[in-house]
Design an enzyme around this catalytic site. Structure first.
Site, PDB file in Angstrom:
ATOM      1  N   ALA A 111       0.860  -1.189   0.000  1.00 16.75           N
ATOM      2  CA  ALA A 111       0.000   0.000   0.000  1.00 16.75           C
ATOM      3  C   ALA A 111       0.896   1.239   0.000  1.00 16.75           C
ATOM      4  CB  ALA A 111      -0.920   0.017   1.213  1.00 16.75           C
ATOM      5  N   PHE A 112       0.328   2.363  -0.418  1.00 17.42           N
ATOM      6  CA  PHE A 112       1.155   3.567  -0.600  1.00 17.42           C
ATOM      7  C   PHE A 112       1.780   4.051   0.704  1.00 17.42           C
ATOM      8  CE2 PHE A 112      -0.585   7.564   1.060  1.00 17.42           C
ATOM      9  CZ  PHE A 112      -1.798   7.141   1.574  1.00 17.42           C
ATOM     10  N   LYS A 113       1.245   3.601   1.829  1.00 18.08           N
ATOM     11  CA  LYS A 113       1.767   4.094   3.102  1.00 18.08           C
ATOM     12  C   LYS A 113       3.235   3.707   3.318  1.00 18.08           C
ATOM     13  CE  LYS A 113      -2.550   5.040   5.326  1.00 18.08           C
ATOM     14  NZ  LYS A 113      -3.568   4.523   4.366  1.00 18.08           N
ATOM     15  N   ASP A 114       3.684   2.653   2.644  1.00 16.55           N
ATOM     16  CA  ASP A 114       5.107   2.296   2.726  1.00 16.55           C
ATOM     17  C   ASP A 114       6.006   3.434   2.227  1.00 16.55           C
ATOM     18  OD1 ASP A 114       4.701  -0.343   3.677  1.00 16.55           O
ATOM     19  OD2 ASP A 114       4.413  -1.099   1.639  1.00 16.55           O
ATOM     20  N   MET A 117       6.274   5.579   5.301  1.00 20.75           N
ATOM     21  CA  MET A 117       6.592   4.912   6.555  1.00 20.75           C
ATOM     22  C   MET A 117       8.011   4.338   6.548  1.00 20.75           C
ATOM     23  SD  MET A 117       4.628   4.839   9.171  1.00 20.75           S
ATOM     24  CE  MET A 117       2.906   4.495   8.952  1.00 20.75           C
TER      25      MET A 117
END
Ligand SMILES: *Cc1c(COP(=O)(O)O)cnc(C)c1O
Length: 475
Positions: A111-114, A117
Site C-alpha cells: 500500500a502507498f503508506k510504505d 513509513m
C-alpha cells in the site's frame, strides 16, 4: 526551517522535534512556517534525478537539523529497488491517453503508506540513536497504516510499536500481514470497536502529557509531518514521468480518507509544481466531498460511519484537513483553533459556506471532489480489467471513478494507486470472479501463527497494558 502549530502555539520547532512529537502541544498540527518556492531552474534540474536523490533534494528544503550527507544516506537506504520492487520506485503506467496511474504500492505491505513509513522508520532510528533515546509508537489503523508502520519499524533498535486496530474489521490479508509478525518490538492490540475508537484512544493517551512523557509515547499516524513531506516526493516524480517540459500542467486524483495523501499534493502545489487540480475521491464516507462541495465540515457519528469495500477510506473525520483549512484561512491560527477545537467540540461541525475564503479552495488551491460507491467501484475494476488488462484495487477504483468525472482532455490526469488488489481480494472476486495473485513473498501468510492482544475500547485499559509491557521490558 521551523514548524508552527495550526492552532497558534507560540513555540517554533525544528524538524527532528516535530518528527518525535507528532501533534503540537496545543492539539494543532505542525506545518512549515513557509512553503519553499521553486524556481524554474530547480524544477528543470530535478527532472533528471533518481527517486532517492529527488527525495533528498525535496526533504533538504524542510530538514536542516540533519547533516546533508546523513540525510542523503537515509534517502538512499530507504528508496531502493529491493524494498520497492522497481528502480523507479513509483513508476507511472498509462491506462489510456490522458489517464495514468502512479504505482505507489509496490513496497513491503503493498500500500502507498510504505512510501512514507519506510522513510519514517529510518529517520526515527537515526534520530533516536543520535539522542540516545527510545520511543514507543502508539498508533491506530484500519489496516494499511498499521502494517506499514510495523514493517518499517520491526527489529529497529530503540523503537517499540503498539498498534491498535478495530477487531475483526480488517481484510484477511491485512490481519495476516500484521498479526503474523513475531518481532519482540511489535505489539498488536485488537480493539473491540471501530477505527475511530482506536483513533480516540490514541488522542486520549497522547493527551495525557504525564503518561506520554513517562513512557516516551510518540505517533506515526498520518498527522506526522515527516510522513506528509515524504509523500510530496512522488507528486514530483509522477509529474516528471508524465510531462516532457516543466510548463505543462497535470491533475491528480487521490483516493482520500484522512486527507494525508492529498495534503502532500497541496504542499507540492504550494511549492510550485504545476498541478492544475487536486481531485479528492471519497467512498460512501463522504466527509471530504461534502466539505469541498458545500463548505460544511461535519464529523460523522459512529452510526453514520459506513463499513465499505474500500475500508482504508472509512473515516468519520479527516485528521489532516486542519492543515489545509489553516492555509485556506490565510494561516489564521486563532480562527483555525476556533473551528477545529471550539466548534467541533460544541457541535461536531463547522460551516464555511458563507465565508469568502471558502471559494478559494477551488479557485485558488485547485481542489475538486467526488464520491464513489460500491457499485461504482465494481464497475471501475471491471472496466479497467476488460479494457486495459489492468487489475486495480477498490481504493484506486474510487480514484479512477472520480478522476473520470473531473477529467479535462488536454490535461493529463494521474490517479494515485493506493494499494494492490491482493489486499482486498473479496471485492476483486465480486467484481471479476477471479482471485488476485499475491506476490510470491506472501505465500502461505494466512496460515502463519498470529500474535495480538484483544482489549475493550477504553483508553485506561490500553494505558495499563502498555505500562505493563514496558515494565516487563525493563526487568
Ligand atoms: C490510507 C489509505 C488511503 C487514504 O489515505 P489518506 O492519506 O488517509 O487520505 C486510501 N487508500 C488506501 C489503500 C490507504 O491505505
Amino acid at each position: 526551517m521551523h514548524y508552527i502549530s495550526t492552532r497558534g502555539h507560540p513555540e517554533r520547532r525544528k524538524f527532528c522535534e516535530v518528527l518525535l512529537e507528532g501533534l503540537a502541544p496545543d492539539g494543532g498540527l505542525y506545518v512549515p512556517e513557509v512553503y519553499p518556492r521553486l524556481d524554474d531552474a530547480t524544477l528543470e534540474r530535478w527532472r533528471g534525478l533518481s527517486y532517492p536523490v529527488l527525495a533528498f533534494e525535496i526533504l533538504s528544503l524542510y530538514i536542516d537539523d540533519i547533516p546533508p550527507a546523513d540525510l542523503k544516506a537515509i534517502c538512499a537506504k530507504t528508496y531502493r529497488p529491493e524494498v520497492f520492487g522497481t528502480a523507479r520506485i513509483a513508476p507511472v503506467r498509462t491506462l489510456e491517453t490522458g489517464l495514468h496511474v502512479a504505482e505507489l504500492s509496490n513496497g513491503p505491505t503493498l500500500a502507498f503508506k510504505d512510501m512514507a513509513m519506510q522513510l519514517l522508520g529510518n529517520l526515527l532510528e537515526y534520530e533516536l540513536a543520535r539522542r540516545g533515546e527510545e520511543l514507543n509508537i502508539l498508533g491506530a489503523t484500519s489496516g494499511d497504516t498499521g502494517s506499514a508502520a510495523e514493517y518499517a519499524m520491526r527489529g529497529k533498535e530503540g523503537i517499540r510499536v503498539f498498534m491498535m486496530s478495530p477487531h475483526g474489521r480488517m481484510s484477511a490479508f491485512q490481519q495476516a500481514q500484521m498479526f503474523s509478525l513475531q518481532d519482540d518490538n511489535i505489539h498488536n492490540i485488537a480493539i473491540e470497536g471501530v477505527f475511530d475508537d482506536c483513533q480516540d484512544i490514541v488522542k486520549a493517551v497522547s493527551g495525557d502529557a504525564d503518561f506520554k512523557r513517562r513512557h516516551r509515547i510518540g505517533a506515526v499516524n498520518s498527522i506526522n509531518w515527516a510522513r506528509l513531506v515524504a509523500q510530496v516526493v512522488y507528486y514530483f516524480s509522477a509529474y516528471f514521468q508524465v510531462t516532457e517540459e516543466n510548463s505543462s500542467e497535470v491533475d491528480f486524483a487521490v483516493p482520500s480518507g484522512n486527507f494525508g495523501n492529498v495534503c502532500a499534493g497541496h504542499v507540492a502545489r504550494m511549492m510550485g509544481l504545476p498541478i492544475s487540480r487536486l481531485v479528492i475521491a471519497t467512498n460512501e464516507n463522504d466527509v471530504l466531498d461534502e466539505f469541498f462541495r458545500t463548505g460544511v465540515y461535519r464529523v460523522r457519528g459512529r452510526a453514520d460511519t459506513h463499513e465499505t469495500s474500500s475500508p482504508s477510506m472509512d473515516i468519520s473525520k479527516a485528521s489532516n484537513l486542519e492543515r489545509f483549512v489553516f492555509d485556506l484561512l490565510g494561516r489564521d491560527a486563532s480562527r483555525t483553533r476556533s473551528l477545529f477545537y471550539d466548534q467541533l467540540r460544541e457541535s461536531g461541525s463547522f460551516d464555511l459556506s458563507g465565508d469568502p475564503a471558502f471559494g478559494k479552495a477551488a479557485d485558488h488551491f485547485g481542489f475538486r471532489s467526488g464520491k464513489s460507491t460500491h457499485a461504482d467501484r465494481l464497475k471501475m475494476i471491471r472496466d479497467a480489467w476488460h479494457r486495459f488488462n489492468a487489475l486495480i484495487d477498490p481504493h484506486t477504483a474510487d480514484g479512477v471513478k472520480v478522476a473520470r468525472e473531473h477529467s479535462v482532455s488536454v490535461v493529463p490526469m494521474i490517479v494515485l494507486e493506493t494499494a494492490l488488489p491482493v489486499k482486498f481480494a473479496e471485492t476483486i472476486r465480486e467484481a471479476l470472479g477471479r482471485e488476485p495473485v499475491p506476490p510470491q513473498r506472501f505465500d502461505g501468510i494466512e496460515g502463519l501463527p498470529r500474535r495480538f492482544k484483544l482489549l475493550p475500547a477504553d483508553a485506561q485499559t490500553v494505558k495499563t497494558y502498555i505500562a505493563e509491557i514496558l515494565q516487563a521490558a525493563v526487568c
